[in-house]
Design a protein around this motif. Structure first.
Motif, PDB file in Angstrom:
ATOM      1  N   ALA B  82       0.861  -1.183   0.000  1.00  0.00           N
ATOM      2  CA  ALA B  82       0.000   0.000   0.000  1.00  0.00           C
ATOM      3  C   ALA B  82       0.894   1.229   0.000  1.00  0.00           C
ATOM      4  CB  ALA B  82      -0.886  -0.011   1.240  1.00  0.00           C
ATOM      5  N   PRO B  83       0.724   2.148  -0.956  1.00  0.00           N
ATOM      6  CA  PRO B  83       1.593   3.328  -0.996  1.00  0.00           C
ATOM      7  C   PRO B  83       1.501   4.116   0.313  1.00  0.00           C
ATOM      8  CG  PRO B  83       0.285   3.192  -2.995  1.00  0.00           C
ATOM      9  CD  PRO B  83      -0.262   2.165  -2.043  1.00  0.00           C
ATOM     10  N   THR B  84       2.632   4.687   0.726  1.00  0.00           N
ATOM     11  CA  THR B  84       2.664   5.489   1.953  1.00  0.00           C
ATOM     12  C   THR B  84       2.089   6.875   1.698  1.00  0.00           C
ATOM     13  OG1 THR B  84       4.906   6.123   1.328  1.00  0.00           O
ATOM     14  CG2 THR B  84       4.692   4.346   2.918  1.00  0.00           C
ATOM     15  N   LYS B  85       1.701   7.515   2.770  1.00  0.00           N
ATOM     16  CA  LYS B  85       1.157   8.885   2.681  1.00  0.00           C
ATOM     17  C   LYS B  85       2.197   9.793   2.009  1.00  0.00           C
ATOM     18  CE  LYS B  85      -0.655  12.390   5.800  1.00  0.00           C
ATOM     19  NZ  LYS B  85      -0.580  12.824   7.212  1.00  0.00           N
ATOM     20  N   ASN B  86       3.424   9.708   2.506  1.00  0.00           N
ATOM     21  CA  ASN B  86       4.523  10.492   1.948  1.00  0.00           C
ATOM     22  C   ASN B  86       5.144   9.683   0.799  1.00  0.00           C
ATOM     23  OD1 ASN B  86       7.139  11.396   1.420  1.00  0.00           O
ATOM     24  ND2 ASN B  86       7.552  11.932   3.538  1.00  0.00           N
ATOM     25  N   MET B  87       4.997  10.176  -0.437  1.00  0.00           N
ATOM     26  CA  MET B  87       5.437   9.401  -1.602  1.00  0.00           C
ATOM     27  C   MET B  87       6.942   9.140  -1.639  1.00  0.00           C
ATOM     28  SD  MET B  87       3.532   7.753  -3.562  1.00  0.00           S
ATOM     29  CE  MET B  87       4.590   7.432  -4.974  1.00  0.00           C
ATOM     30  N   ASP B  88       7.737  10.039  -1.051  1.00  0.00           N
ATOM     31  CA  ASP B  88       9.190   9.827  -1.019  1.00  0.00           C
ATOM     32  C   ASP B  88       9.530   8.459  -0.451  1.00  0.00           C
ATOM     33  OD1 ASP B  88       9.548  12.316  -1.962  1.00  0.00           O
ATOM     34  OD2 ASP B  88      10.367  13.181  -0.116  1.00  0.00           O
ATOM     35  N   ARG B  89       8.762   8.056   0.559  1.00  0.00           N
ATOM     36  CA  ARG B  89       9.042   6.795   1.226  1.00  0.00           C
ATOM     37  C   ARG B  89       8.735   5.609   0.302  1.00  0.00           C
ATOM     38  NH1 ARG B  89      10.293   7.121   6.317  1.00  0.00           N
ATOM     39  NH2 ARG B  89      10.315   9.205   7.186  1.00  0.00           N
ATOM     40  N   THR B  90       7.652   5.741  -0.463  1.00  0.00           N
ATOM     41  CA  THR B  90       7.317   4.680  -1.409  1.00  0.00           C
ATOM     42  C   THR B  90       8.361   4.634  -2.526  1.00  0.00           C
ATOM     43  OG1 THR B  90       4.962   4.737  -0.917  1.00  0.00           O
ATOM     44  CG2 THR B  90       5.582   3.918  -3.092  1.00  0.00           C
ATOM     45  N   GLU B  91       8.811   5.799  -2.960  1.00  0.00           N
ATOM     46  CA  GLU B  91       9.814   5.827  -4.025  1.00  0.00           C
ATOM     47  C   GLU B  91      11.125   5.195  -3.562  1.00  0.00           C
ATOM     48  OE1 GLU B  91       9.968   9.826  -5.550  1.00  0.00           O
ATOM     49  OE2 GLU B  91       7.887   9.734  -6.233  1.00  0.00           O
ATOM     50  N   PHE B  92      11.486   5.476  -2.318  1.00  0.00           N
ATOM     51  CA  PHE B  92      12.689   4.873  -1.770  1.00  0.00           C
ATOM     52  C   PHE B  92      12.528   3.350  -1.712  1.00  0.00           C
ATOM     53  CE2 PHE B  92      16.038   3.877   1.153  1.00  0.00           C
ATOM     54  CZ  PHE B  92      16.987   4.864   0.927  1.00  0.00           C
ATOM     55  N   PHE B  93      11.364   2.916  -1.304  1.00  0.00           N
ATOM     56  CA  PHE B  93      11.081   1.477  -1.267  1.00  0.00           C
ATOM     57  C   PHE B  93      11.252   0.845  -2.652  1.00  0.00           C
ATOM     58  CE2 PHE B  93       7.880  -1.535  -2.634  1.00  0.00           C
ATOM     59  CZ  PHE B  93       8.369  -2.669  -2.009  1.00  0.00           C
ATOM     60  N   ILE B  94      10.687   1.492  -3.662  1.00  0.00           N
ATOM     61  CA  ILE B  94      10.760   0.949  -5.025  1.00  0.00           C
ATOM     62  C   ILE B  94      12.217   0.764  -5.436  1.00  0.00           C
ATOM     63  CG2 ILE B  94      10.299   1.477  -7.465  1.00  0.00           C
ATOM     64  CD1 ILE B  94       7.827   3.086  -6.396  1.00  0.00           C
ATOM     65  N   GLU B  95      13.009   1.791  -5.156  1.00  0.00           N
ATOM     66  CA  GLU B  95      14.422   1.732  -5.518  1.00  0.00           C
ATOM     67  C   GLU B  95      15.110   0.546  -4.840  1.00  0.00           C
ATOM     68  OE1 GLU B  95      16.695   5.594  -5.572  1.00  0.00           O
ATOM     69  OE2 GLU B  95      17.997   4.440  -4.243  1.00  0.00           O
ATOM     70  N   LYS B  96      14.875   0.410  -3.535  1.00  0.00           N
ATOM     71  CA  LYS B  96      15.533  -0.668  -2.776  1.00  0.00           C
ATOM     72  C   LYS B  96      15.038  -2.049  -3.213  1.00  0.00           C
ATOM     73  CE  LYS B  96      17.642   2.441  -1.099  1.00  0.00           C
ATOM     74  NZ  LYS B  96      18.603   2.712  -2.183  1.00  0.00           N
TER      75      LYS B  96
END
Lengths: 234, 234
Positions: B82-96
């Protein structure tokens, strides 16, 4: 109940004054009033229940109602890492390492480090925030080491350096043991130099792999912490 | 040699025109000239060696000299998150997640999701950049699902949902098997609802724990991918 950090609470303290940032947040944003309750934590394992006795937006004063010592996870996970060129990445690493549960983070600069400085206060802010967020009560110790040799003088039971000279370098997970403190060193973007890897080996650090993938420094750090964390499950 | 992404290279193509962003970067920033060589990748496993034949900063044209099919890691790791409220965190997840090596990422929205939308183009940009950075040649498939039920209809060999109703919920690592595709679902900040967890169980997803710590959504996602990745080592 809301949780605030205050590093300097002594056992004899009955009243405590909060810093201006927290005071403003408590009084102006949360609109808390006299006799409202909150938690304080000192990052050394104590949680204090406290009541506001002066809702001053610059120096909010609270009375400590009781204190409780929270258990330490005590998993004995330690990591040494070279800060990344882009500090956001290192900050993200710190947050994740604390969530998963490290006891200490040592920053060192190595031959291939593009970044040669780091602000310890900024690091500490990130660490405090991650500790609060993940409901931990012990702030990991943060060390800023001048050079690579300093990190080699550590006295840990299990010592590893993420350095992969050959295809057959063993996977970290297959080398960790359940008992005893463990430390893994993760190099900068350009990796450790051969000289550094050899020096680490002489100092008792085993060469290990973190997997078959090419990982960024901060990802390698997170993976290393997670692999160390698995020692609590084996 | 420099590597650029171009999603639409057909087998019969002899010449290819690069997009304006890459063209500008190649001609203005890297100052590459006619007959200079570069690599193209299509995210479908092919790497092309190409030579510049028109160093136009808006539509740089290259000739394809040869193509090579790169091996697929094929570890069969899939994650639903589930995408996080703060998109930066989801983007970081995608990268990792891509660095560690997932084959697909499915985004879904669940009862407790604070974020109810996500831009797939933005996600794709992040994914392409992570793929290039980690020298992979297969772009993971990215799915945007309207609701939680859609993610339950997946046909994987091993299906798990990170949901911890009791202290004795088993650790993901102790349940994964070496063979077969594997998928883990990770909920939003507020966690999965009991109803969702039950629906997942009915659909064949085992409830698992990702460890003893309280993890943010994106950290849980990274830990889940890393634990799945360990199936390649057991």
């Amino acid at each position: 109940m809301r949780l605030f950090y205050h590093s300097e609470i002594r056992e004899s303290d009955v009243e405590v004054v909060l810093n201006s940032e927290d005071s403003k947040h408590i009084v102006r944003v949360l609109r808390m009033k006299n006799s409202d309750q909150l938690y304080l934590m000192d990052g050394k394992g104590f949680r204090y229940m406290a009541s506001i006795i002066d809702a001053n937006p610059k120096k909010c004063k609270v009375r400590i109602d009781n204190q409780e010592e929270m258990p330490k996870a005590g998993k004995g996970l330690h990591i040494g890492i070279a800060p990344t060129k882009n500090m956001d990445r290192t900050e993200f690493f710190i947050e994740k390492a604390i969530e998963i549960g490290v006891e200490s983070i040592s920053f060192f600069f190595s031959e291939n480090s593009e970044r040669k400085n780091i602000k310890l206060e900024r690091i500490e802010r990130i660490a405090i925030s991650a500790m609060k967020q993940s409901r931990k009560f012990h702030l990991p110790s943060l060390h800023l080491l001048k050079n690579f040799n300093d990190v080699l003088s550590t006295t840990m039971d299990q010592k590893f350096i993420a350095y992969v000279p050959t295809q057959t370098t063993e996977y970290l997970f297959s080398k960790i043991k359940k008992e005893g403190d463990i430390m893994v060193l993760v190099g900068p973007e350009g990796g450790f130099s051969e000289k550094e890897a050899n020096r680490a080996k002489e100092a008792g650090f085993d060469w290990v792999s973190l997997g078959k993938e090419r990982l960024r420094t901060e990802t390698a750090g997170i993976v290393a912490v997670q692999l160390m964390n698995m020692k609590t499950f084996i």
